[in-house]
Design an enzyme around this catalytic site. Structure first.
Site, mmCIF file in Angstrom:
data_model
loop_
_atom_site.group_PDB
_atom_site.id
_atom_site.type_symbol
_atom_site.label_atom_id
_atom_site.label_comp_id
_atom_site.label_asym_id
_atom_site.label_seq_id
_atom_site.Cartn_x
_atom_site.Cartn_y
_atom_site.Cartn_z
ATOM 1 N N ASP A 158 0.855 -1.177 0.000
ATOM 2 C CA ASP A 158 0.000 0.000 0.000
ATOM 3 C C ASP A 158 0.900 1.239 0.000
ATOM 4 O O ASP A 158 2.135 1.151 0.081
ATOM 5 C CB ASP A 158 -0.940 -0.024 1.218
ATOM 6 C CG ASP A 158 -2.241 0.726 0.962
ATOM 7 O OD1 ASP A 158 -2.251 1.651 0.122
ATOM 8 O OD2 ASP A 158 -3.250 0.400 1.614
ATOM 9 N N GLU A 205 -9.940 7.059 4.863
ATOM 10 C CA GLU A 205 -9.120 6.417 5.887
ATOM 11 C C GLU A 205 -8.461 7.435 6.821
ATOM 12 O O GLU A 205 -8.078 8.517 6.421
ATOM 13 C CB GLU A 205 -8.054 5.558 5.228
ATOM 14 C CG GLU A 205 -7.155 6.298 4.253
ATOM 15 C CD GLU A 205 -6.286 5.359 3.448
ATOM 16 O OE1 GLU A 205 -5.336 4.811 4.024
ATOM 17 O OE2 GLU A 205 -6.564 5.169 2.252
#
Length: 867
Positions: A341, A537
């Site tokens: 990620d 997020e």
């Protein structure tokens, strides 16, 4: 089905053929095998129960390698230099690499982050996307190896970064549809949208099983029930990649491996303390579905996997050889590529964003290193040459990358502009399908006196901030990363809920008042469209705040109070990315619809509110998450006495029996306000200079990690600068200039971590600072305090600063209780002062401190003034 409890009826499931594997002397032969699912209506079936597995299963992928393909990959690999191999493993962000650099360094893939577009143009047309895709393609083909580069994009609910694209409901809404065929169709439509703009790779589907609704990514999960996630994972992958068993379409990404939805406290990128059995049987289920469908890529999760009591200490999963190599590639048999990620390797102990041999050795094949990619290449080459990373590990990674490129047709394919759907405006739009998805995802929770559906001859008053807001109904990961900063004009092909109601009832029968300042008398119904505002997020985490919607969004309750109890039935449409404690809102509503985040087709909401629209059968959605009964009921599952259990959902002819609900809730969130003593002295943060242990920083997209003010009191980014200035005495202030070219923040932080500051809440303290406003803020401006980001609380200080006289010193006092009400964990405050804005603003800040009893001063702000 409870989140925590899975069926033990293994024998029955074996008989049904869901897993295979018989007795043998070999442990491997005893390992269960998960293959393609049983089907219903041509799509994966949501099973009534799943087997409880004792070990990680081997997953039988429907996409198989051919010997000739493997020989070809081996031949290509044999002709590559070490630098070229590492180049294939490197994934920069489009804003940080030119096509010529792709050629020079032999880069294997690029990505664009949320809110990143060609030429930084939010409204870039498909032709602009295609032109950049072609440029990267041509550059890579001109490299010595001629291996094409591929482009990955976060197409998580449609091709949501692209202006003009239809945006589908977020996954939490799709979970309520209980329709795997719908998921397949949306995946297929999304693949066409991606081809229209030239990408090869979707960073989707998210297969998290969210177990704590405080998590800011809850809406990215289909359900708390892994049965749904498993079936949906299969169909989402099949929709994106197609039905071929040897060649695939747009690459799907099963993410985030593994356990991102199970972190303690719902903290993003936090610690998942699950046992291995829970990882296997809860968090693993979506991967069994996606990998069985042939998903070619898996993205590693930011979270850690640690439980000392169980002897589990994997730490950050980006560095876990057990999770990535031994489990995913070994036991599960995954032969595609594993991608990190965003800067995920930098979170591994001992690593940085540009150097992490532990992550490579753990099994990561493609490293998402958005900006520091040149340093990453140099470091990784050196680490291989020194023996720190075995060359065999590099060869394995590149073999997997080439295998995936071959299977996806990239190695032998045409440039992006020559592919099917390239540049097609029609391919970007899938309005009919999206509207169907919206209708199927709506869940009717309350319907007293059968208020719904409304007669098509009704005259309605529409109220609430989300009735005419494309930004609110599309949510995070839409055009921008957090989904903020958007207007209705950014969605030229969409319809708001208000627009859908006008279409259904006629404009003359719809009156709109966002704040509810119209007498509801004489209307057939009031429709209140309220709920959450966009987040993604980190920022979306609730932390130790309660789930009480009225505390998170007090203005929504104020709107309901204006229109309820006046004799006109109130229908509340609640837009949100998670279940919330909405007892107060339910009590003020005759009917209540969970609308989730419906995307660009708000007309689908109106279709169900009004009788007879499109001959649709009405409300069919059923909750895929438990709904909390009380404000601090976290985590909540089906076995924990929720207000509504998964599977609950009324049809329009049903009334339900919600009754009058308890409205009590804690004043300061769910962490309690006791303890910590009572502070008696000022906590000085910046008085003429930094007061130890605190230091002053600026942050912006140039460096959100923070740039400390230098010894001269200065720091500069492209969108924010700080220089010394005079407020009380010479050079005592931080003169901060936001240029208006982007977001930025100035803040005071303890780099060592958080402190227990509960004593200041107990002492009725205020955050106090002197300020001279030189130029009033041009955009929303907040003052916030942080308890180790993403734990924070903020107040809206726009009116505070715009109301101060220009060029004159003023003193601002903000009660600490306002931050406590916003969810600040006062036991762990590391950033006691921060000012953030996205527009032009200039002010000098001095004498910053927390002062006991100052909240009671006559000139202190009230929390109501700061909402």
């Amino acid at each position: 089905m409870s989140r925590r409890h899975l069926s033990a009826a293994l024998a029955a499931v074996l008989a049904a053929g869901l897993i295979t594997g018989g007795a043998s002397a070999s442990p491997e032969s005893r390992r269960p095998v998960v293959g393609e699912p049983r089907t219903e209506h041509g799509c994966a079936r949501i099973e009534k129960e799943l087997p409880e597995l004792a070990d990680w299963p081997r997953v039988d992928s429907r996409v198989k390698s051919k010997p000739a393909d493997e020989r070809r990959v081996k031949d290509i690999l044999a002709g590559m230099t070490l630098a070229e191999k590492v180049g294939q493993m490197t994934q920069p962000e489009i804003g940080a690499i030119t096509p010529d650099e792709v050629r020079e360094y032999g880069i294997g893939s690029v990505l664009n982050g949320g809110g990143s577009w060609p030429n930084r143009d939010k409204h870039a047309a498909p032709e602009a996307w295609l032109a950049l895709a072609d440029a990267y393609w041509d550059a890579s083909k001109a490299s010595r190896t001629g291996i094409p580069a591929i482009w990955g994009i976060d197409a998580v609910h449609g091709n949501n970064n692209v202006y003009g694209a239809t945006v589908f409901p977020h996954n939490i809404g799709l979970g309520a549809a209980h329709d795997p065929c719908l998921i397949r169709d949306i995946g297929k439509a999304t693949a066409e949208q991606i081809r229209a703009t030239g990408q090869d790779w979707a960073f989707a589907p998210t297969l998290a099983v969210p177990l704590d609704d405080r998590w800011g990514r809850t809406y990215e999960g289909f359900s708390e029930d892994p049965r749904i996630t498993r079936a949906y994972g299969y169909e989402a992958t099949r929709g994106l990649q197609g039905n071929s068993r040897s060649r695939v379409g747009v690459l799907a990404t099963a993410k985030h491996f593994i356990g991102d939805g199970g972190t303690a406290g719902g903290k993003d990128q936090g610690v998942n303390p699950a046992s291995e059995a829970e990882m296997i049987n809860v968090h693993g289920q979506g991967y069994y579905g996606a990998l069985a469908a042939g998903a070619q890529t898996v993205m590693v999760s930011f979270n850690s996997w640690t439980n000392p009591d169980l002897g589990i200490d994997e730490g950050k999963l980006h560095g876990s050889k057990l999770a990535v190599n031994d489990i995913l590639k070994g036991k599960m048999g995954f032969d595609g590529l594993v991608v990190s990620d965003w800067n995920g390797i930098g979170q591994v102990a001992g690593c940085t964003n540009s150097s992490c041999p532990q992550a490579i050795n753990a099994g990561i094949d493609v490293v998402m290193v958005p900006n520091e990619w040149k340093a990453f290449i140099a470091n990784t080459v050196a680490q291989v040459e020194s023996g720190e990373i075995p060359l065999a590990r590099i060869d394995d990674a590149v073999t997997r990358i080439l295998r995936v490129k071959l299977r996806s047709g990239v190695l032998d394919g045409e440039k992006p502009s020559q592919r099917d759907h390239a540049g097609s405006a029609d391919a970007l739009e899938a309005r009919k399908l999206a509207r169907e998805a919206v209708r199927k995802s709506q869940v009717l929770l309350k319907n007293d006196n059968r208020v719904l559906p409304l007669s098509p001859r009704s005259k309605v008053l529409v109220v609430g901030k989300s009735a005419d807001s494309m930004q609110n109904q599309t949510g995070g990961w839409t055009l921008t990363w957090q989904g903020t900063g958007n207007t209705n004009a950014d969605f030229p092909n969409g319809t708001t809920v208000l627009g859908g109601l006008k279409e259904a009832l006629g404009e003359q029968n719809v009156v709109f008042s966002e704040t509810g300042d119209v007498d509801p008398t004489g209307f057939d119904a009031v429709i209140a469209v309220i709920g959450e505002t966009p987040y993604a997020e980190g920022v979306g985490d609730i932390g130790k705040r309660s789930l009480e919607a009225a505390k998170l969004y007090p203005n929504d309750l104020a709107v309901l109070d204006k229109v309820s109890g006046k004799g006109t039935p109130v229908v509340t449409v609640y837009v949100s990315g998670r279940p919330l404690h909405v007892n107060k809102e339910l009590n003020r509503s005759d009917a209540f619809v969970a609308a989730w985040l419906p995307g660009t087709e708000g007309g689908g909401v109106a279709d169900l509110l009004v009788r007879g629209r499109h001959s649709y059968p009405g409300y069919t959605g059923k909750l895929s998450f438990s709904w909390p009964r009380s404000a601090c009921q976290t985590p909540v599952d089906a076995g924990g006495d929720p207000l509504f259990k998964p599977g609950y959902g009324l049809r329009a002819h049903q009334t339900g029996n919600v009754g009058r609900l308890d409205e009590t809730s804690p004043e300061f969130g769910c962490s309690g306000s006791g303890g910590g003593g009572t502070a008696t002295e000022d906590l000085e943060l910046h008085v003429r200079t930094d007061v130890a242990p605190y230091r002053s920083y600026i942050g912006s997209p140039d460096n959100w990690g923070g740039t400390e003010l230098g010894p001269d009191g200065e720091a500069a980014h492209s969108s924010i600068t700080v220089v010394p200035a005079d407020v009380n005495v010479q050079g005592d202030a931080m003169k901060t200039t936001w240029t208006g070219t982007g977001p930025g923040q100035v803040y005071v932080q303890d780099p060592a971590g958080g402190s227990d500051l509960r004593g200041y809440l107990n002492a009725d303290a205020a955050l106090v600072f002197d300020v001279i406003v030189h130029q009033a803020p041009a955009a929303r401006t907040v003052v916030s305090t942080h308890c180790q980001y993403p734990c924070f609380a903020e107040v809206n200080a726009t009116n505070v600063f715009t109301g101060l006289p220009t060029g004159v010193k003023s003193t601002v006092k903000i009660p600490i209780s306002c931050f406590a009400q916003g969810g600040l964990d006062l036991e762990n405050v590391n950033t006691p002062f921060l000012v953030y804005t996205e527009g032009a603003f200039q002010a000098s800040f001095a004498n910053v401190r927390w002062v006991p009893k100052a909240a009671a001063d006559p000139d202190a702000k009230t929390c109501a003034e700061l909402t």
